[in-house]
Design an enzyme around this catalytic site. Sequence first.
Site, PDB file in Angstrom:
ATOM      1  N   ASP A   1       2.270  -6.951   2.521  1.00 30.14           N
ATOM      2  CA  ASP A   1       1.093  -6.157   2.894  1.00 30.14           C
ATOM      3  C   ASP A   1       1.535  -4.888   3.623  1.00 30.14           C
ATOM      4  O   ASP A   1       0.941  -4.482   4.622  1.00 30.14           O
ATOM      5  CB  ASP A   1       0.125  -6.969   3.760  1.00 30.14           C
ATOM      6  CG  ASP A   1      -1.241  -6.308   3.899  1.00 30.14           C
ATOM      7  OD1 ASP A   1      -1.504  -5.319   3.187  1.00 30.14           O
ATOM      8  OD2 ASP A   1      -2.045  -6.769   4.735  1.00 30.14           O
TER       9      ASP A   1
ATOM     10  N   HIS B   1      -8.526 -10.422  -1.377  1.00 31.65           N
ATOM     11  CA  HIS B   1      -8.574 -10.156   0.067  1.00 31.65           C
ATOM     12  C   HIS B   1      -9.778 -10.927   0.590  1.00 31.65           C
ATOM     13  O   HIS B   1     -10.911 -10.636   0.204  1.00 31.65           O
ATOM     14  CB  HIS B   1      -8.726  -8.652   0.301  1.00 31.65           C
ATOM     15  CG  HIS B   1      -8.983  -8.250   1.723  1.00 31.65           C
ATOM     16  ND1 HIS B   1      -8.061  -7.565   2.478  1.00 31.65           N
ATOM     17  CD2 HIS B   1     -10.064  -8.419   2.530  1.00 31.65           C
ATOM     18  CE1 HIS B   1      -8.550  -7.328   3.673  1.00 31.65           C
ATOM     19  NE2 HIS B   1      -9.780  -7.829   3.735  1.00 31.65           N
TER      20      HIS B   1
ATOM     21  N   ASP C   1      -8.542  -5.219  -2.613  1.00 36.73           N
ATOM     22  CA  ASP C   1      -7.864  -5.329  -1.318  1.00 36.73           C
ATOM     23  C   ASP C   1      -8.180  -4.170  -0.386  1.00 36.73           C
ATOM     24  O   ASP C   1      -8.284  -3.019  -0.798  1.00 36.73           O
ATOM     25  CB  ASP C   1      -6.352  -5.419  -1.498  1.00 36.73           C
ATOM     26  CG  ASP C   1      -5.674  -5.819  -0.201  1.00 36.73           C
ATOM     27  OD1 ASP C   1      -5.867  -6.954   0.234  1.00 36.73           O
ATOM     28  OD2 ASP C   1      -4.978  -4.986   0.394  1.00 36.73           O
TER      29      ASP C   1
ATOM     30  N   HIS D   1       0.872  -1.179   0.000  1.00 35.51           N
ATOM     31  CA  HIS D   1       0.000   0.000   0.000  1.00 35.51           C
ATOM     32  C   HIS D   1       0.908   1.227   0.000  1.00 35.51           C
ATOM     33  O   HIS D   1       1.548   1.530   1.002  1.00 35.51           O
ATOM     34  CB  HIS D   1      -0.914  -0.007   1.228  1.00 35.51           C
ATOM     35  CG  HIS D   1      -1.840  -1.186   1.275  1.00 35.51           C
ATOM     36  ND1 HIS D   1      -3.081  -1.193   0.679  1.00 35.51           N
ATOM     37  CD2 HIS D   1      -1.677  -2.420   1.820  1.00 35.51           C
ATOM     38  CE1 HIS D   1      -3.659  -2.378   0.863  1.00 35.51           C
ATOM     39  NE2 HIS D   1      -2.818  -3.149   1.549  1.00 35.51           N
ATOM     40  N   LEU D   2       0.959   1.908  -1.134  1.00 38.34           N
ATOM     41  CA  LEU D   2       1.816   3.081  -1.257  1.00 38.34           C
ATOM     42  C   LEU D   2       1.088   4.382  -0.928  1.00 38.34           C
ATOM     43  O   LEU D   2       1.699   5.446  -0.869  1.00 38.34           O
ATOM     44  CB  LEU D   2       2.423   3.150  -2.671  1.00 38.34           C
ATOM     45  CG  LEU D   2       3.315   1.960  -3.054  1.00 38.34           C
ATOM     46  CD1 LEU D   2       3.909   2.168  -4.434  1.00 38.34           C
ATOM     47  CD2 LEU D   2       4.416   1.730  -2.015  1.00 38.34           C
ATOM     48  N   ARG D   3      -0.226   4.292  -0.729  1.00 35.83           N
ATOM     49  CA  ARG D   3      -1.065   5.379  -0.190  1.00 35.83           C
ATOM     50  C   ARG D   3      -1.271   6.579  -1.103  1.00 35.83           C
ATOM     51  O   ARG D   3      -2.113   7.430  -0.812  1.00 35.83           O
ATOM     52  CB  ARG D   3      -0.493   5.870   1.156  1.00 35.83           C
ATOM     53  CG  ARG D   3      -0.340   4.818   2.233  1.00 35.83           C
ATOM     54  CD  ARG D   3      -1.618   4.081   2.524  1.00 35.83           C
ATOM     55  NE  ARG D   3      -1.532   3.250   3.730  1.00 35.83           N
ATOM     56  CZ  ARG D   3      -2.375   2.291   4.035  1.00 35.83           C
ATOM     57  NH1 ARG D   3      -3.396   2.030   3.217  1.00 35.83           N
ATOM     58  NH2 ARG D   3      -2.249   1.590   5.135  1.00 35.83           N
TER      59      ARG D   3
ATOM     60  N   GLY E   1      -3.085  -2.519   9.981  1.00 36.98           N
ATOM     61  CA  GLY E   1      -1.939  -2.492   9.097  1.00 36.98           C
ATOM     62  C   GLY E   1      -0.624  -2.162   9.770  1.00 36.98           C
ATOM     63  O   GLY E   1      -0.568  -1.366  10.723  1.00 36.98           O
TER      64      GLY E   1
END
Length: 433
Positions: free
Chosen positions: A312, A186, A159, A69-71, A331
């Site tokens: 993840d 997911h 996801d 997750h690079l946001r 997370g």
Amino acid sequence: MNLWIKNGHLLDPANGRDEICDIWIQDGKVAILGSLSSDKQAEVTGENTRIIDAAGKYVMPGFLDLHVHLREPGFEYKETIKTGTAAAAKGGFTAVCPMPNTSPATDSPEMIQKVLAIAERDSKIHVYPVGAVTKGQAGEEMTDISGMVKAGAKAISEDGKSVMDAELYRNAMKEAKKAGIPVLAHCEDKNMVGKGAMNAGKKAEELGIQGITNAVEDVIVARDILLAKETGARLHLCHCSTKDSVAMIELAKKDGVEVSGEVCPHHFSMTEEEIPADDANYKMNPPLRSSTDVETLRRGLSEGIMEAISTDHAPHGEEEKKKSIAEAPFGIVGSETAYALAVTYLVRKGYLTPMQLVERMSTNPCRILGVPGGNLAVGMPADITIADMDSEYVIDKNTFVSKGKNTPFHGVKVQGRVHYTMVDGEVVYEYKE
């Protein structure tokens, strides 16, 4: 600039190579494997060549993380493509797959192009975008899957949540099959989660926090396998955490279903019993499970039932993770600790050989995603990770390149350090003491 990697221990499962040898890299590709002739050695000592002595270290095809997750866009205070890919490079990853739960969601050809444009500007490693299954990840209307693939998406996923409409998901699987891409699933039945925030067990009872049972994951694993069997889609199950997920994947493989599964380092390294207090740095989804689940996950990786190790990687702001487990977001970060945790808890404990570790972190992920890599034969791109399995040190979150410092492994002693990460023959990370 050309590269001469000397004296390294090559581990290349795709080509069955497990040997000490030199590697000569020219124009970003592997040009020579083996001992260099005296003439070539004389040539490579010129100004245009960098020499790296890899004695005592493993030289491996670069790692691919199927699940990060690079946001960006939308949550840049947590992470950006620039900081997230730099963290991945430090962890030995030459490629990553960012999940689509950004804001707005990565749910259209235009959003795929946007992610790729930012990556082209800010990332030194390969970025393979994953498109959402439904528009806005709202679970109601299927996205333009073929359009996203044409724009550069390498897979689809919802996801962060599951697509609860089975008919919609079945149709999306059909589209993914037509497009020749995998579905990254997911597995979480949102109707069963309630306010669950950690594994349903003694530790949840002790802390007075609502638990998440194994069935929350297992019900959707079973459903998705059945849909993949019917549609012929390539199904990859993300962050598997339960013993029955392993059992169902093993059974499905025997039944001819094209299914694979990944395990995250936190799920094979730590159990729910190790949560010391109401500390949200131990909160992830799916949660840390029982020792029985952990042992089964390790066995699944050892026997090749579970084919990939993914992180993840899920960075959050410091204030968010100061909240109670019941209230904080799910997370933890994982890009910079994955390799060391895999060495420490899998290789050192006898579950994986060094060669098998490379399969789970490089060769298999590249095959699952259908992208180049995981292979250091002559002529292949020089995406390379050089690391040892002997260095001992204590994980220090304050040294992380990622914006996220949310990890339960701060202060844990591990073995195995990444020394160099190379993409297309360019050194993009180098460890300096």
